[in-house]
Design an enzyme around this catalytic site. Structure first.
Site, PDB file in Angstrom:
ATOM      1  N   LEU A  22       0.836  -1.206   0.000  1.00 46.55           N
ATOM      2  CA  LEU A  22       0.000   0.000   0.000  1.00 46.55           C
ATOM      3  C   LEU A  22       0.870   1.255   0.000  1.00 46.55           C
ATOM      4  CD1 LEU A  22      -2.772  -0.987   2.575  1.00 46.55           C
ATOM      5  CD2 LEU A  22      -2.822  -1.134   0.091  1.00 46.55           C
ATOM      6  N   LYS A  72      14.198  -7.077   4.919  1.00 46.03           N
ATOM      7  CA  LYS A  72      14.523  -6.099   5.965  1.00 46.03           C
ATOM      8  C   LYS A  72      15.826  -6.432   6.705  1.00 46.03           C
ATOM      9  CE  LYS A  72       9.918  -4.307   6.916  1.00 46.03           C
ATOM     10  NZ  LYS A  72       8.945  -3.919   7.945  1.00 46.03           N
ATOM     11  N   ASN A  93      14.087  -0.662   7.100  1.00 43.94           N
ATOM     12  CA  ASN A  93      12.932  -0.529   6.195  1.00 43.94           C
ATOM     13  C   ASN A  93      13.016   0.712   5.312  1.00 43.94           C
ATOM     14  OD1 ASN A  93      12.249   1.527   8.007  1.00 43.94           O
ATOM     15  ND2 ASN A  93      10.063   1.174   7.727  1.00 43.94           N
ATOM     16  N   ASP A 108       9.940   1.785  11.414  1.00 41.73           N
ATOM     17  CA  ASP A 108       8.810   1.025  11.979  1.00 41.73           C
ATOM     18  C   ASP A 108       8.671   1.290  13.481  1.00 41.73           C
ATOM     19  OD1 ASP A 108       7.888  -0.280   9.674  1.00 41.73           O
ATOM     20  OD2 ASP A 108       9.329  -1.916   9.900  1.00 41.73           O
ATOM     21  N   GLY A 132       3.739 -13.262  19.081  1.00 44.14           N
ATOM     22  CA  GLY A 132       4.498 -13.453  17.840  1.00 44.14           C
ATOM     23  C   GLY A 132       5.931 -12.991  18.003  1.00 44.14           C
ATOM     24  N   ASN A 133       6.801 -13.537  17.155  1.00 45.23           N
ATOM     25  CA  ASN A 133       8.234 -13.258  17.295  1.00 45.23           C
ATOM     26  C   ASN A 133       8.909 -13.113  15.930  1.00 45.23           C
ATOM     27  OD1 ASN A 133       7.677 -16.421  18.304  1.00 45.23           O
ATOM     28  ND2 ASN A 133       9.018 -16.189  16.531  1.00 45.23           N
ATOM     29  N   GLY A 135       9.336 -10.326  12.250  1.00 53.12           N
ATOM     30  CA  GLY A 135       9.923  -9.018  11.956  1.00 53.12           C
ATOM     31  C   GLY A 135       9.198  -7.873  12.646  1.00 53.12           C
ATOM     32  N   LEU A 230      -1.108  -4.953  15.041  1.00 56.14           N
ATOM     33  CA  LEU A 230      -0.341  -4.379  13.917  1.00 56.14           C
ATOM     34  C   LEU A 230      -1.087  -4.501  12.591  1.00 56.14           C
ATOM     35  CD1 LEU A 230       3.457  -5.147  14.315  1.00 56.14           C
ATOM     36  CD2 LEU A 230       2.013  -3.591  15.587  1.00 56.14           C
TER      37      LEU A 230
HETATM   38  P1  NAP Z   1       6.624 -12.428  10.228  1.00 57.63           P
HETATM   39  O1  NAP Z   1       8.003 -11.927  10.322  1.00 57.63           O
HETATM   40  O2  NAP Z   1       6.299 -13.530   9.285  1.00 57.63           O
HETATM   41  O3  NAP Z   1       6.200 -12.916  11.707  1.00 57.63           O
HETATM   42  C1  NAP Z   1       4.943 -13.464  11.988  1.00 57.63           C
HETATM   43  C2  NAP Z   1       4.902 -14.037  13.398  1.00 57.63           C
HETATM   44  O4  NAP Z   1       3.589 -14.554  13.591  1.00 57.63           O
HETATM   45  C3  NAP Z   1       5.877 -15.181  13.631  1.00 57.63           C
HETATM   46  O5  NAP Z   1       6.320 -15.139  14.963  1.00 57.63           O
HETATM   47  C4  NAP Z   1       4.996 -16.424  13.410  1.00 57.63           C
HETATM   48  O6  NAP Z   1       5.345 -17.516  14.219  1.00 57.63           O
HETATM   49  C5  NAP Z   1       3.665 -15.932  13.922  1.00 57.63           C
HETATM   50  N1  NAP Z   1       2.571 -16.658  13.281  1.00 57.63           N
HETATM   51  C6  NAP Z   1       2.342 -16.763  11.947  1.00 57.63           C
HETATM   52  N2  NAP Z   1       1.234 -17.499  11.733  1.00 57.63           N
HETATM   53  C7  NAP Z   1       0.787 -17.880  12.960  1.00 57.63           C
HETATM   54  C8  NAP Z   1      -0.294 -18.669  13.405  1.00 57.63           C
HETATM   55  N3  NAP Z   1      -1.162 -19.210  12.536  1.00 57.63           N
HETATM   56  N4  NAP Z   1      -0.444 -18.864  14.746  1.00 57.63           N
HETATM   57  C9  NAP Z   1       0.422 -18.302  15.633  1.00 57.63           C
HETATM   58  N5  NAP Z   1       1.473 -17.542  15.272  1.00 57.63           N
HETATM   59  C10 NAP Z   1       1.644 -17.332  13.952  1.00 57.63           C
HETATM   60  O7  NAP Z   1       5.596 -11.267   9.885  1.00 57.63           O
HETATM   61  P2  NAP Z   1       5.700  -9.725  10.313  1.00 57.63           P
HETATM   62  O8  NAP Z   1       6.428  -8.955   9.297  1.00 57.63           O
HETATM   63  O9  NAP Z   1       6.143  -9.651  11.732  1.00 57.63           O
HETATM   64  O10 NAP Z   1       4.156  -9.301  10.169  1.00 57.63           O
HETATM   65  C11 NAP Z   1       3.197  -9.827  11.070  1.00 57.63           C
HETATM   66  C12 NAP Z   1       1.905  -9.001  10.991  1.00 57.63           C
HETATM   67  O11 NAP Z   1       2.168  -7.654  11.369  1.00 57.63           O
HETATM   68  C13 NAP Z   1       1.316  -8.948   9.593  1.00 57.63           C
HETATM   69  O12 NAP Z   1      -0.085  -8.987   9.724  1.00 57.63           O
HETATM   70  C14 NAP Z   1       1.758  -7.580   9.065  1.00 57.63           C
HETATM   71  O13 NAP Z   1       0.861  -7.048   8.123  1.00 57.63           O
HETATM   72  C15 NAP Z   1       1.740  -6.766  10.356  1.00 57.63           C
HETATM   73  N6  NAP Z   1       2.658  -5.602  10.295  1.00 57.63           N
HETATM   74  C16 NAP Z   1       2.107  -4.367  10.259  1.00 57.63           C
HETATM   75  C17 NAP Z   1       2.924  -3.264  10.228  1.00 57.63           C
HETATM   76  C18 NAP Z   1       2.294  -1.892  10.213  1.00 57.63           C
HETATM   77  O14 NAP Z   1       2.954  -0.935   9.786  1.00 57.63           O
HETATM   78  N7  NAP Z   1       1.090  -1.752  10.703  1.00 57.63           N
HETATM   79  C19 NAP Z   1       4.321  -3.415  10.242  1.00 57.63           C
HETATM   80  C20 NAP Z   1       4.860  -4.707  10.275  1.00 57.63           C
HETATM   81  C21 NAP Z   1       4.012  -5.804  10.310  1.00 57.63           C
HETATM   82  P3  NAP Z   1       6.535 -18.547  13.870  1.00 57.63           P
HETATM   83  O15 NAP Z   1       7.793 -17.851  14.274  1.00 57.63           O
HETATM   84  O16 NAP Z   1       6.242 -19.709  14.702  1.00 57.63           O
HETATM   85  O17 NAP Z   1       6.437 -18.813  12.395  1.00 57.63           O
END
Ligand code: NAP
Length: 291
Positions: A22, A72, A93, A108, A132-133, A135, A230
Site C-alpha cells: 500500500l 529487511k 525498512n 517502523d 508473535g516473534n 519481523g 499491527l
Molecule cells: P513475520 O516476520 O512472518 O512474523 C509473523 C509471526 O507470527 C511469527 O512469529 C509467526 O510464528 C507468527 N505466526 C504466523 N502465523 C501464525 C499462526 N497461525 N499462529 C500463531 N502464530 C503465527 O511477519 P511480520 O512482518 O512480523 O508481520 C506480522 C503481521 O504484522 C502482519 O499482519 C503484518 O501485516 C503486520 N505488520 C504491520 C505493520 C504496520 O505498519 N502496521 C508493520 C509490520 C508488520 P513462527 O515464528 O512460529 O512462524
C-alpha cells in the site's frame, strides 16, 4: 498526480512479493499534494538479485526506497551504514543514497510508538505482552524498550523461533527485560498486562475470523489495557473488536503504517510531509471513512 518527465526523481519499495504493497498509494498522494517532482514505485526483486538490484538502483539514480518482506534483514550487509535504531532492531525498512553508498534506518519503531505517545501510562511500571516473534515483533520490542516497559513477555508457537528471537537481542545494547513463553502460559499473566500487541497475521486474510487469543483468555484482559494489533485490514480485526467490547483501548496498525511511511518520506525529501494526506489516501484505498 503531477506529470512524469525526464527530470522526475525515483523512489520506491522493494519486496517479494510486492503487488499488495500500500506504500505507493500513500507516498504518491503526499508527493502529489506537495507538488514535488518525484514518483514512488513498487519494485519486485527476486531474492537472488538483491545485490544486483541495488547496483542497478545506483545506475538509474534512484534516490531512496523502502524495504519490505523478505529483505529487511538481508539488506543490511549491502548497506554502507545503518542507524543505531536499525542496528538495535536488526532490520532496515528505509534506505537512501549518500556519497558513500546506501544508508539505512528503521522507521517502523517510530511508527509503532506514534499512537502511544499521548497515553498516560507509567511505562516504567508496565508489563507488556507481545504475541508473535517475527519481523514486526522486533520493531515492537525496540519501541516498548524505548517507552521503558519494565517487563516484555514474548509469546510464540515455536520454541526454536522463540529462543532464536531471545538470543538475537543479546548484543543489542538495549536495556531489555525480555522473556519468552509458549501460549499455554498466557492465562497466568494476561491480567497483569498494561499493553498487549498482536504481531502475528492472525486476524488478517485468510484468518479474518480468527483471534490470536482464545475467548476464554480474552476475558481475563483488564479494562483500560491497551490492545494494539499491527494488522490494518480488516479494520478492526476480530481481536480488536472483542478487546474494545471488553473495555480495552484498541489501536489498529494503520497509524503505524502511515507514520513509518511519513518518517521515510521526510528523510528522502528533506521536507515536512502531509501526514493527513497519507492517512486519508490509505483510508480511502481501504474503504474506510475519510476525515
Ligand atoms: P513475520 O516476520 O512472518 O512474523 C509473523 C509471526 O507470527 C511469527 O512469529 C509467526 O510464528 C507468527 N505466526 C504466523 N502465523 C501464525 C499462526 N497461525 N499462529 C500463531 N502464530 C503465527 O511477519 P511480520 O512482518 O512480523 O508481520 C506480522 C503481521 O504484522 C502482519 O499482519 C503484518 O501485516 C503486520 N505488520 C504491520 C505493520 C504496520 O505498519 N502496521 C508493520 C509490520 C508488520 P513462527 O515464528 O512460529 O512462524
Amino acid at each position: 498526480m503531477p506529470a512524469i518527465t525526464g527530470k522526475t526523481k525515483l523512489l520506491g519499495v522493494i519486496g517479494h512479493p510486492i503487488e499488495h504493497s500500500l506504500s505507493p498509494v500513500m507516498h504518491n498522494a503526499a508527493i502529489g499534494n506537495l507538488g514535488m517532482d518525484y514518483i514512488y514505485i513498487p519494485l519486485a526483486v527476486e531474492p537472488e538479485n538483491l545485490k544486483l538490484a541495488l547496483e542497478g538502483f545506483v545506475s538509474i539514480g534512484l534516490k531512496g526506497f523502502n524495504v519490505t518482506i523478505p529483505y529487511k534483514e538481508s539488506i543490511i550487509p549491502l548497506l554502507s551504514e545503518i542507524s543505531p535504531i536499525a542496528k538495535a532492531v536488526g532490520a532496515v525498512n528505509t534506505v537512501w543514497r549518500t556519497e558513500n553508498g546506501w544508508s539505512g534506518t528503521n522507521t517502523d519503531v517510530a511508527g509503532f510508538l506514534s499512537p502511544l505517545q499521548y497515553s498516560r501510562i507509567n511505562w516504567s511500571q508496565s508489563l507488556a505482552i507481545v504475541l508473535g516473534n517475527g519481523g514486526g515483533a522486533r520493531a515492537v520490542v525496540a519501541g516498548l524498550t524505548q517507552l521503558g516497559c519494565s517487563e516484555i513477555h514474548i509469546f510464540g508457537r515455536n520454541q526454536e523461533h522463540l529462543q532464536a528471537f531471545h538470543k538475537s537481542w543479546e548484543n543489542s545494547r538495549l536495556p531489555l527485560n525480555l522473556s519468552i513463553h509458549s501460549y499455554a502460559e498466557l492465562p497466568q499473566i494476561i491480567s497483569k498486562a498494561a499493553i498487549i500487541v498482536n504481531t502475528t497475521p492472525i486476524g488478517m486474510y485468510p484468518y479474518v475470523d480468527d483471534c490470536p487469543i482464545s475467548m476464554e483468555v480474552m476475558e481475563k484482559i483488564r479494562e483500560g489495557t491497551i490492545v494494539y494489533d499491527l494488522i490494518y485490514t480488516p479494520n478492526p480485526t476480530k481481536f480488536l473488536h472483542i478487546a474494545r467490547s471488553r473495555g480495552a483501548i484498541g489501536i489498529d496498525g494503520l497509524e503505524m503504517l502511515v507514520q513509518q511511511g511519513a518518517a521515510a518520506l521526510k528523510i528522502w525529501l528533506q521536507h515536512p510531509v502531509p501526514v493527513d494526506v497519507m492517512r486519508n489516501a490509505l483510508r480511502y484505498h481501504l474503504g474506510l471513512p475519510v476525515w
